[in-house]
Scaffold this motif. Structure first.
Motif, PDB file in Angstrom:
ATOM      1  N   PHE A  31      36.446  31.454   9.791  1.00 10.29           N
ATOM      2  CA  PHE A  31      36.019  31.814  11.147  1.00 10.29           C
ATOM      3  C   PHE A  31      36.338  30.731  12.162  1.00 10.29           C
ATOM      4  CE2 PHE A  31      32.688  31.324  14.409  1.00 10.29           C
ATOM      5  CZ  PHE A  31      32.911  32.479  15.139  1.00 10.29           C
ATOM      6  N   TRP A  32      35.964  29.479  11.882  1.00 10.82           N
ATOM      7  CA  TRP A  32      36.142  28.407  12.859  1.00 10.82           C
ATOM      8  C   TRP A  32      37.607  28.074  13.094  1.00 10.82           C
ATOM      9  CZ3 TRP A  32      32.712  26.693  16.227  1.00 10.82           C
ATOM     10  CH2 TRP A  32      31.373  27.031  16.004  1.00 10.82           C
ATOM     11  N   TYR A  33      38.419  28.175  12.049  1.00 12.00           N
ATOM     12  CA  TYR A  33      39.859  27.930  12.203  1.00 12.00           C
ATOM     13  C   TYR A  33      40.493  29.024  13.078  1.00 12.00           C
ATOM     14  CZ  TYR A  33      38.971  24.922   8.170  1.00 12.00           C
ATOM     15  OH  TYR A  33      38.460  23.983   7.314  1.00 12.00           O
ATOM     16  N   MET A  34      40.119  30.271  12.779  1.00 12.53           N
ATOM     17  CA  MET A  34      40.681  31.406  13.520  1.00 12.53           C
ATOM     18  C   MET A  34      40.214  31.411  14.974  1.00 12.53           C
ATOM     19  SD  MET A  34      42.847  33.249  11.936  1.00 12.53           S
ATOM     20  CE  MET A  34      42.826  34.596  13.124  1.00 12.53           C
ATOM     21  N   PHE A  35      38.934  31.099  15.188  1.00  6.78           N
ATOM     22  CA  PHE A  35      38.396  31.100  16.544  1.00  6.78           C
ATOM     23  C   PHE A  35      39.090  30.033  17.389  1.00  6.78           C
ATOM     24  CE2 PHE A  35      34.077  31.803  18.881  1.00  6.78           C
ATOM     25  CZ  PHE A  35      34.751  32.405  19.919  1.00  6.78           C
ATOM     26  N   ALA A  36      39.299  28.853  16.802  1.00  2.49           N
ATOM     27  CA  ALA A  36      39.991  27.778  17.522  1.00  2.49           C
ATOM     28  C   ALA A  36      41.420  28.184  17.864  1.00  2.49           C
ATOM     29  CB  ALA A  36      39.983  26.500  16.687  1.00  2.49           C
ATOM     30  N   ALA A  37      42.126  28.750  16.886  1.00  2.00           N
ATOM     31  CA  ALA A  37      43.510  29.176  17.117  1.00  2.00           C
ATOM     32  C   ALA A  37      43.572  30.286  18.163  1.00  2.00           C
ATOM     33  CB  ALA A  37      44.131  29.647  15.807  1.00  2.00           C
ATOM     34  N   THR A  38      42.628  31.219  18.084  1.00  6.02           N
ATOM     35  CA  THR A  38      42.569  32.320  19.047  1.00  6.02           C
ATOM     36  C   THR A  38      42.394  31.804  20.464  1.00  6.02           C
ATOM     37  OG1 THR A  38      41.712  33.970  17.488  1.00  6.02           O
ATOM     38  CG2 THR A  38      41.164  34.292  19.809  1.00  6.02           C
ATOM     39  N   MET A  39      41.441  30.894  20.665  1.00  3.58           N
ATOM     40  CA  MET A  39      41.176  30.408  22.012  1.00  3.58           C
ATOM     41  C   MET A  39      42.308  29.541  22.545  1.00  3.58           C
ATOM     42  SD  MET A  39      38.649  32.126  22.705  1.00  3.58           S
ATOM     43  CE  MET A  39      38.950  31.663  24.398  1.00  3.58           C
ATOM     44  N   LEU A  40      42.961  28.772  21.680  1.00  2.00           N
ATOM     45  CA  LEU A  40      44.106  27.994  22.134  1.00  2.00           C
ATOM     46  C   LEU A  40      45.226  28.905  22.623  1.00  2.00           C
ATOM     47  CD1 LEU A  40      44.224  25.180  19.416  1.00  2.00           C
ATOM     48  CD2 LEU A  40      43.720  24.887  21.853  1.00  2.00           C
ATOM     49  N   PHE A  41      45.431  30.015  21.911  1.00  2.00           N
ATOM     50  CA  PHE A  41      46.453  30.974  22.338  1.00  2.00           C
ATOM     51  C   PHE A  41      46.059  31.618  23.668  1.00  2.00           C
ATOM     52  CE2 PHE A  41      48.413  35.100  22.705  1.00  2.00           C
ATOM     53  CZ  PHE A  41      49.725  34.864  22.326  1.00  2.00           C
ATOM     54  N   LEU A  42      44.792  32.023  23.795  1.00  2.00           N
ATOM     55  CA  LEU A  42      44.342  32.696  25.015  1.00  2.00           C
ATOM     56  C   LEU A  42      44.331  31.747  26.214  1.00  2.00           C
ATOM     57  CD1 LEU A  42      41.496  34.995  23.632  1.00  2.00           C
ATOM     58  CD2 LEU A  42      43.882  35.592  24.149  1.00  2.00           C
ATOM     59  N   ILE A  43      44.027  30.475  25.972  1.00  2.00           N
ATOM     60  CA  ILE A  43      44.120  29.478  27.046  1.00  2.00           C
ATOM     61  C   ILE A  43      45.562  29.397  27.550  1.00  2.00           C
ATOM     62  CG2 ILE A  43      44.066  27.002  27.561  1.00  2.00           C
ATOM     63  CD1 ILE A  43      41.695  26.774  25.633  1.00  2.00           C
ATOM     64  N   SER A  44      46.484  29.328  26.625  1.00  3.39           N
ATOM     65  CA  SER A  44      47.903  29.243  26.989  1.00  3.39           C
ATOM     66  C   SER A  44      48.340  30.481  27.756  1.00  3.39           C
ATOM     67  CB  SER A  44      48.760  29.074  25.730  1.00  3.39           C
ATOM     68  OG  SER A  44      48.401  27.907  25.020  1.00  3.39           O
ATOM     69  N   TYR A  45      47.912  31.645  27.279  1.00  7.84           N
ATOM     70  CA  TYR A  45      48.277  32.901  27.933  1.00  7.84           C
ATOM     71  C   TYR A  45      47.743  32.936  29.365  1.00  7.84           C
ATOM     72  CZ  TYR A  45      49.026  37.903  28.638  1.00  7.84           C
ATOM     73  OH  TYR A  45      49.446  39.120  29.120  1.00  7.84           O
ATOM     74  N   ALA A  46      46.483  32.531  29.537  1.00  5.69           N
ATOM     75  CA  ALA A  46      45.867  32.549  30.864  1.00  5.69           C
ATOM     76  C   ALA A  46      46.561  31.585  31.815  1.00  5.69           C
ATOM     77  CB  ALA A  46      44.384  32.202  30.743  1.00  5.69           C
ATOM     78  N   ILE A  47      46.855  30.376  31.342  1.00  7.60           N
ATOM     79  CA  ILE A  47      47.481  29.367  32.201  1.00  7.60           C
ATOM     80  C   ILE A  47      48.904  29.767  32.584  1.00  7.60           C
ATOM     81  CG2 ILE A  47      48.346  26.991  32.235  1.00  7.60           C
ATOM     82  CD1 ILE A  47      45.869  26.199  30.618  1.00  7.60           C
ATOM     83  N   LEU A  48      49.626  30.374  31.651  1.00  4.19           N
ATOM     84  CA  LEU A  48      50.999  30.803  31.928  1.00  4.19           C
ATOM     85  C   LEU A  48      51.051  31.984  32.892  1.00  4.19           C
ATOM     86  CD1 LEU A  48      52.581  30.534  28.355  1.00  4.19           C
ATOM     87  CD2 LEU A  48      53.105  29.087  30.344  1.00  4.19           C
ATOM     88  N   ASN A  49      49.954  32.721  32.989  1.00  2.18           N
ATOM     89  CA  ASN A  49      49.954  33.936  33.813  1.00  2.18           C
ATOM     90  C   ASN A  49      49.025  33.870  35.019  1.00  2.18           C
ATOM     91  OD1 ASN A  49      51.690  36.070  32.330  1.00  2.18           O
ATOM     92  ND2 ASN A  49      50.446  35.171  30.700  1.00  2.18           N
TER      93      ASN A  49
END
Length: 203
Positions: A31-49
C-alpha cells in the motif's frame, strides 16, 4: 451559441487517478509503496498540465494553515466523540481503518508528510478543482471536486474513509477558493494529519 470543449486533461487525469488508486488499495502489503508512486505520478501530471497557485504570503500560509488544520481536526474529533457517546457502530470501522492504513514507522510518516499530503493538494485542489471551477459555480465546483476526491477512497473498502475525504475535500476546497494558495493547503493538511496520526489519534 458557443459549445464548451470537454477538458480532456481533466478527464484523463481523473481516470488515471482512479486506476492508480484502485491498485494502491488492492494489496495492503504494498500500500505505502503504491500510494507514494501514485502521488508522485499525479504531482507530475498536475504540474505538467497547469500552474500551482501561491497567492498567500509565507506568514499567512503558515498561520492560516496551522489554524485551519486544527479546526478541521476539531471537527473530526467532535464527530468521533459523538459517535462514541451515542454508541454508534462506526467506531469499530474507524479502529479497523487505523489498523489497516495508518502509518506505523518513520519512513511511512515521511512519505505521508512529504509526498502524499503535498501530492493530494497539488492534484485534487490545484489541478482537479481548479479545472472543474471553470465550468461551475463556486459551491458546485467545491462539492463536485470533493466528491471526485472522495470517490477514489471507496477502493479502500471503508465507506467512512470516503466520507471523511468528502468532508475534508469540502473544507480544503473552500479554503483554496478563499486563499488561492496550495502551500497553505499543504500546511493545513500536514497539521491535520499530525493530529490525526501522531498527537491525538481517533482510536
Amino acid at each position: 451559441m458557443i459549445k464548451k470543449v470537454p477538458d480532456i486533461r481533466l478527464i484523463v487525469g481523473f481516470l488515471i487517478a482512479h486506476v492508480l488508486m484502485y491498485f494502491t488499495f488492492m494489496d495492503r502489503s504494498i500500500f505505502w509503496y503504491m500510494f507514494a508512486a501514485t502521488m508522485l505520478f499525479l504531482i507530475s501530471y498536475a504540474i505538467l498540465n497547469g500552474e500551482i497557485d501561491d497567492e498567500a504570503s509565507f506568514g499567512k500560509y503558515l498561520t492560516f494553515g496551522l489554524l485551519s488544520g486544527l479546526l478541521l481536526y476539531s471537527v473530526f474529533w467532535t464527530g468521533y466523540f459523538l459517535i462514541e457517546w451515542l454508541n454508534l457502530p462506526f467506531s469499530n470501522s474507524i479502529s479497523k481503518l487505523y489498523g489497516r492504513y495508518a502509518p506505523s514507522n518513520i519512513w511511512q510518516y515521511m512519505i505521508l508528510l512529504f509526498i502524499l499530503v503535498p501530492g493530494e493538494e497539488i492534484f485534487w485542489r490545484g489541478f482537479i478543482q481548479k479545472r472543474v471551477m471553470k465550468y461551475t459555480t463556486v459551491s458546485v465546483g467545491v462539492f463536485l471536486s470533493a466528491f471526485l476526491y472522495a470517490s477514489v477512497h471507496f477502493y479502500s473498502g471503508y465507506w467512512i474513509l470516503a466520507l471523511a475525504a468528502f468532508i475534508a475535500g469540502i473544507f480544503w476546497g473552500y479554503l483554496y477558493i478563499w486563499k488561492r494558495s496550495i502551500p497553505l493547503l499543504i500546511v493545513s493538511h500536514i497539521i491535520f494529519d499530525l493530529m490525526l496520526f501522531i498527537l491525538l489519534p481517533l482510536n
